[in-house]
Enzyme design. Structure first.
Site, PDB file in Angstrom:
ATOM      1  N   TRP A 156       0.817  -1.224   0.000  1.00  0.00           N
ATOM      2  CA  TRP A 156       0.000   0.000   0.000  1.00  0.00           C
ATOM      3  C   TRP A 156       0.845   1.266   0.000  1.00  0.00           C
ATOM      4  O   TRP A 156       0.330   2.338  -0.265  1.00  0.00           O
ATOM      5  CB  TRP A 156      -0.945   0.007   1.216  1.00  0.00           C
ATOM      6  CG  TRP A 156      -0.236  -0.236   2.524  1.00  0.00           C
ATOM      7  CD1 TRP A 156      -0.164  -1.422   3.198  1.00  0.00           C
ATOM      8  CD2 TRP A 156       0.529   0.701   3.290  1.00  0.00           C
ATOM      9  NE1 TRP A 156       0.597  -1.287   4.333  1.00  0.00           N
ATOM     10  CE2 TRP A 156       1.039   0.012   4.421  1.00  0.00           C
ATOM     11  CE3 TRP A 156       0.841   2.054   3.153  1.00  0.00           C
ATOM     12  CZ2 TRP A 156       1.830   0.625   5.379  1.00  0.00           C
ATOM     13  CZ3 TRP A 156       1.642   2.676   4.113  1.00  0.00           C
ATOM     14  CH2 TRP A 156       2.120   1.959   5.210  1.00  0.00           C
ATOM     15  N   ASN A 157       2.139   1.161   0.343  1.00  0.00           N
ATOM     16  CA  ASN A 157       2.887   2.431   0.496  1.00  0.00           C
ATOM     17  C   ASN A 157       3.250   3.061  -0.853  1.00  0.00           C
ATOM     18  O   ASN A 157       3.404   4.273  -0.963  1.00  0.00           O
ATOM     19  CB  ASN A 157       4.118   2.249   1.393  1.00  0.00           C
ATOM     20  CG  ASN A 157       5.111   1.245   0.885  1.00  0.00           C
ATOM     21  OD1 ASN A 157       4.788   0.423   0.022  1.00  0.00           O
ATOM     22  ND2 ASN A 157       6.321   1.279   1.398  1.00  0.00           N
ATOM     23  N   LYS A 180      -1.906  -9.141  -6.917  1.00  0.00           N
ATOM     24  CA  LYS A 180      -2.804  -8.879  -5.795  1.00  0.00           C
ATOM     25  C   LYS A 180      -2.304  -7.600  -5.128  1.00  0.00           C
ATOM     26  O   LYS A 180      -1.299  -7.609  -4.428  1.00  0.00           O
ATOM     27  CB  LYS A 180      -2.778 -10.045  -4.795  1.00  0.00           C
ATOM     28  CG  LYS A 180      -3.746  -9.813  -3.650  1.00  0.00           C
ATOM     29  CD  LYS A 180      -3.398 -10.631  -2.429  1.00  0.00           C
ATOM     30  CE  LYS A 180      -4.338 -10.303  -1.284  1.00  0.00           C
ATOM     31  NZ  LYS A 180      -4.319  -8.874  -0.882  1.00  0.00           N
ATOM     32  N   PRO A 181      -3.017  -6.474  -5.349  1.00  0.00           N
ATOM     33  CA  PRO A 181      -2.605  -5.250  -4.668  1.00  0.00           C
ATOM     34  C   PRO A 181      -3.064  -5.278  -3.223  1.00  0.00           C
ATOM     35  O   PRO A 181      -3.965  -6.052  -2.876  1.00  0.00           O
ATOM     36  CB  PRO A 181      -3.330  -4.146  -5.454  1.00  0.00           C
ATOM     37  CG  PRO A 181      -4.547  -4.816  -6.003  1.00  0.00           C
ATOM     38  CD  PRO A 181      -4.223  -6.283  -6.173  1.00  0.00           C
ATOM     39  N   GLY A 234       7.044  -6.217   0.582  1.00  0.00           N
ATOM     40  CA  GLY A 234       6.342  -6.106   1.864  1.00  0.00           C
ATOM     41  C   GLY A 234       7.299  -6.414   2.998  1.00  0.00           C
ATOM     42  O   GLY A 234       8.527  -6.320   2.849  1.00  0.00           O
ATOM     43  N   SER A 235       6.747  -6.844   4.115  1.00  0.00           N
ATOM     44  CA  SER A 235       7.590  -7.028   5.303  1.00  0.00           C
ATOM     45  C   SER A 235       8.411  -8.319   5.218  1.00  0.00           C
ATOM     46  O   SER A 235       8.037  -9.270   4.516  1.00  0.00           O
ATOM     47  CB  SER A 235       6.711  -7.083   6.556  1.00  0.00           C
ATOM     48  OG  SER A 235       6.002  -8.305   6.570  1.00  0.00           O
ATOM     49  N   GLU A 256      11.280  -8.050  -2.109  1.00  0.00           N
ATOM     50  CA  GLU A 256      11.727  -6.729  -1.647  1.00  0.00           C
ATOM     51  C   GLU A 256      11.151  -6.566  -0.251  1.00  0.00           C
ATOM     52  O   GLU A 256       9.959  -6.286  -0.113  1.00  0.00           O
ATOM     53  CB  GLU A 256      11.196  -5.623  -2.564  1.00  0.00           C
ATOM     54  CG  GLU A 256      11.725  -5.651  -3.977  1.00  0.00           C
ATOM     55  CD  GLU A 256      13.189  -5.280  -4.065  1.00  0.00           C
ATOM     56  OE1 GLU A 256      13.754  -4.755  -3.083  1.00  0.00           O
ATOM     57  OE2 GLU A 256      13.778  -5.546  -5.118  1.00  0.00           O
ATOM     58  N   LEU A 257      11.981  -6.740   0.771  1.00  0.00           N
ATOM     59  CA  LEU A 257      11.448  -6.830   2.134  1.00  0.00           C
ATOM     60  C   LEU A 257      11.835  -5.608   2.973  1.00  0.00           C
ATOM     61  O   LEU A 257      12.160  -4.560   2.431  1.00  0.00           O
ATOM     62  CB  LEU A 257      11.907  -8.149   2.760  1.00  0.00           C
ATOM     63  CG  LEU A 257      11.577  -9.396   1.912  1.00  0.00           C
ATOM     64  CD1 LEU A 257      12.111 -10.662   2.558  1.00  0.00           C
ATOM     65  CD2 LEU A 257      10.075  -9.519   1.656  1.00  0.00           C
ATOM     66  N   CYS A 290      10.392   1.525   2.723  1.00  0.00           N
ATOM     67  CA  CYS A 290      11.366   0.555   3.246  1.00  0.00           C
ATOM     68  C   CYS A 290      12.761   1.161   3.303  1.00  0.00           C
ATOM     69  O   CYS A 290      13.661   0.578   3.904  1.00  0.00           O
ATOM     70  CB  CYS A 290      11.450  -0.668   2.345  1.00  0.00           C
ATOM     71  SG  CYS A 290       9.874  -1.356   1.991  1.00  0.00           S
ATOM     72  N   GLU A 387      11.804  -1.505  11.807  1.00  0.00           N
ATOM     73  CA  GLU A 387      11.428  -0.456  10.861  1.00  0.00           C
ATOM     74  C   GLU A 387      10.395   0.437  11.532  1.00  0.00           C
ATOM     75  O   GLU A 387       9.349  -0.064  11.968  1.00  0.00           O
ATOM     76  CB  GLU A 387      10.781  -1.123   9.646  1.00  0.00           C
ATOM     77  CG  GLU A 387      11.505  -0.877   8.378  1.00  0.00           C
ATOM     78  CD  GLU A 387      10.791  -1.512   7.196  1.00  0.00           C
ATOM     79  OE1 GLU A 387       9.960  -2.414   7.363  1.00  0.00           O
ATOM     80  OE2 GLU A 387      11.106  -1.089   6.086  1.00  0.00           O
ATOM     81  N   GLU A 464      15.062  -4.992  -8.397  1.00  0.00           N
ATOM     82  CA  GLU A 464      14.128  -4.406  -9.365  1.00  0.00           C
ATOM     83  C   GLU A 464      14.751  -3.117  -9.873  1.00  0.00           C
ATOM     84  O   GLU A 464      15.422  -2.405  -9.134  1.00  0.00           O
ATOM     85  CB  GLU A 464      12.782  -4.134  -8.684  1.00  0.00           C
ATOM     86  CG  GLU A 464      12.110  -5.435  -8.272  1.00  0.00           C
ATOM     87  CD  GLU A 464      10.750  -5.242  -7.614  1.00  0.00           C
ATOM     88  OE1 GLU A 464      10.487  -4.164  -7.065  1.00  0.00           O
ATOM     89  OE2 GLU A 464       9.957  -6.201  -7.644  1.00  0.00           O
TER      90      GLU A 464
HETATM   91  C1  SIN Z   1       9.862   1.057  -1.040  1.00  0.00           C
HETATM   92  O1  SIN Z   1      10.133   1.609  -0.010  1.00  0.00           O
HETATM   93  O2  SIN Z   1       9.274  -0.026  -1.026  1.00  0.00           O
HETATM   94  C2  SIN Z   1      10.207   1.640  -2.393  1.00  0.00           C
HETATM   95  C3  SIN Z   1      10.904   2.926  -2.300  1.00  0.00           C
HETATM   96  C4  SIN Z   1      11.447   3.406  -3.622  1.00  0.00           C
HETATM   97  O3  SIN Z   1      11.241   2.807  -4.675  1.00  0.00           O
HETATM   98  O4  SIN Z   1      12.115   4.429  -3.569  1.00  0.00           O
END
Ligand code: SIN
Length: 486
Positions: A156-157, A180-181, A234-235, A256-257, A290, A387, A464
């Site tokens: 969601w972020n 799946k968003p 996500g986490s 991507e955690l 993150c 975090e 990514e």
């Molecule tokens: C993220 O925090 O998941 C992505 C941040 C970014 O792409 O800069």
């Protein structure tokens, strides 16, 4: 009600096999975190919907993967053009469901679109190899072929950019996707589907299933035999579970955690710059990224000057509804996120933290939290280890380079790290010694489509962005060709 220039971007059904599909098991209610209002009722899809979407994606893969890259690229580029042309509406949808200030939301739309543009170009350049032969009657070659159907779970972020960063390279490579968003922010995902549809991306190539039963849909995306690769942002806690589920069918995975980013300011740094960038990285998206600076380390000889300047810069932030003019800090995503701030604060204060600013809920509404500045932070505090994911800046001091690098590395996370120094030797040393997938010197800004974003240690697997960001969507095939007459 949302006032969009193009009201057809407001979609509330799932997008499966090129169709808008209602039904499901009821509705997911989407709230505006700035005021708690319900802004949409979106079809609540379930595991059956996810399975149907995977089957559609598997059918579409047969033709999409064989389409020449140039033709795929033309359609994907059109998708990019439509996203850019509708950036204001897409930004408004995002601010309404996610809360981030409108200018920041439009910035995210453009950032996400840049991945789609980049991979529409990059897919034309992916090549296999010819390997010098080991015998006169043989030829050795490698091909790069799309891996197949990709299951994605996005957060969601960044409701738009994290979809673009996965789906862009995946479909450019010839894969098809089922996404799946997060159920907090489905509108951005569905609007992207509307534009992909208008761009002429064929049915089944891009599918979105919104659903409140994350575990059930997650199981389909991690265990269905037709899914070749799974990608999650996500986490770390959820990533571990999904990774274990993927093991049952040995899927390729990208994760991507979580992060716990150190932000180190040495005494020879440009302090004004270090303060400006600290605010940018700490308070971006109200601290909900993150890669937000999480542990701010300042060399003790400059600590007073840095903390004073940081306080002034934080005081200049404008906390407001994301649609308000000049807003720089919106609400947190929901009341659970605010409760976490309360808990982190209580723990820190009990263990001796000094509150210089903020430290409590903001009067604007139940998801708002005051931008906060803390000092006297000790390593046993929760916010020094977890975090924070909110607008709390916690400053610690250090004496030597060796000490601070060791403290920065003393975590299971390894996503992003920042440091400020004008000493070129130290720039090289510290960048090499930090155990992180991303190190950023003399800046708090690094995100770009053209470079790899990925964590070390328990912050993830794979990258990514950049060339790495598309490589994982291909499988390498070795062709050993015999019977050649010479
Ligand atoms: C993220 O925090 O998941 C992505 C941040 C970014 O792409 O800069």
């Amino acid at each position: 009600m949302l006032n969009l220039q193009d009201s057809a971007l407001f979609r509330t059904e799932n997008y499966i096999d090129g169709q808008w599909v209602s039904g499901g098991i009821g509705h997911v209610l989407v709230h505006n975190p700035a005021n708690g209002e319900v802004i949409a009722k979106v079809t609540d899809g379930d595991a059956d919907d996810a399975t149907i979407a995977v089957e559609a994606a598997a059918r579409a893969f047969k033709t999409w993967s064989r389409m020449p890259a140039q033709q795929r690229a033309t359609l994907i580029r059109l998708w990019y053009d439509l996203i850019m042309a509708n950036a204001d509406d897409l930004g408004a949808l995002m601010t309404a469901e996610q809360g981030k200030p409108l200018a920041e939301a439009i910035g995210e739309i453009e950032y996400g679109a840049s991945f789609i543009e980049y991979y529409a170009e990059e897919c034309k350049r992916v090549k296999g190899a010819t390997i010098p032969t080991i015998a006169n009657d043989r030829r050795l070659q490698t091909y790069k072929q799309a891996v197949g159907v990709v299951g994605c779970i996005t957060p969601w972020n960044f409701p738009s950019a994290m979809i673009a960063r996965k789906a862009g390279p995946a479909i450019a490579a010839g894969c098809t996707v089922v996404i799946k968003p997060d159920p907090n922010t489905p509108l951005s995902a569905l609007a992207l589907c509307e534009l992909a549809d208008r761009a002429g991306i064929p049915a089944g190539v891009l599918n979105v299933v919104v659903g409140s039963d994350s575990a059930a849909i997650g199981k389909v995306l991690t265990q269905h035999p037709d899914i070749a690769k799974f990608s999650f942002t996500g986490s770390t806690a959820v990533g571990r579970v999904l990774m274990a589920q993927c093991a049952t069918t040995v899927k390729k995975i990208s994760l991507e955690l979580g992060g716990n980013a150190p932000y180190i300011v040495f005494d020879d740094a440009d302090i004004a710059e270090a303060i400006t960038h600290c605010v940018a990285t700490k308070f971006r998206n109200c601290g909900q990224t993150c890669v937000c600076s999480n542990r701010i380390y300042v060399q003790s000889s400059i600590a007073e000057e840095f903390i004073t300047g940081l306080g002034e810069a934080i005081a200049a932030l404008k906390v407001a509804d994301g649609f308000a003019d000049g807003a720089t800090l919106g609400p947190l995503i929901n009341s659970k996120a605010v409760e976490k701030m309360d808990e982190l604060m209580a723990d820190a204060v009990e263990k001796g933290a000094k509150v210089l600013m903020g430290g409590k809920r903001h009067e604007l509404g139940q998801c708002f939290y005051e931008p906060t500045l803390l000092t006297n932070i000790s390593p046993d505090m929760r916010l020094a280890n977890e975090e924070i994911f909110g607008p709390i800046a916690a400053v610690q001091t250090f004496e030597t380079e060796e000490e601070v690098v060791a403290r920065a590395n003393d975590t299971e996370f390894g996503l992003a790290a920042y440091f400020f120094t004008r000493d070129v030797g130290r720039v090289m040393r510290v960048s090499e010694n930090l155990e992180y997938g991303i190190v950023c010197s003399n800046s708090g800004v690094f995100s770009t489509a053209v470079a790899p974003f990925g964590g070390w240690k328990q912050s993830g697997i794979g990258s990514e962005g950049g060339q790495e960001g598309i490589a994982d969507f291909y499988a390498t095939k070795f062709h050993s060709m015999g019977g050649i007459d010479r």
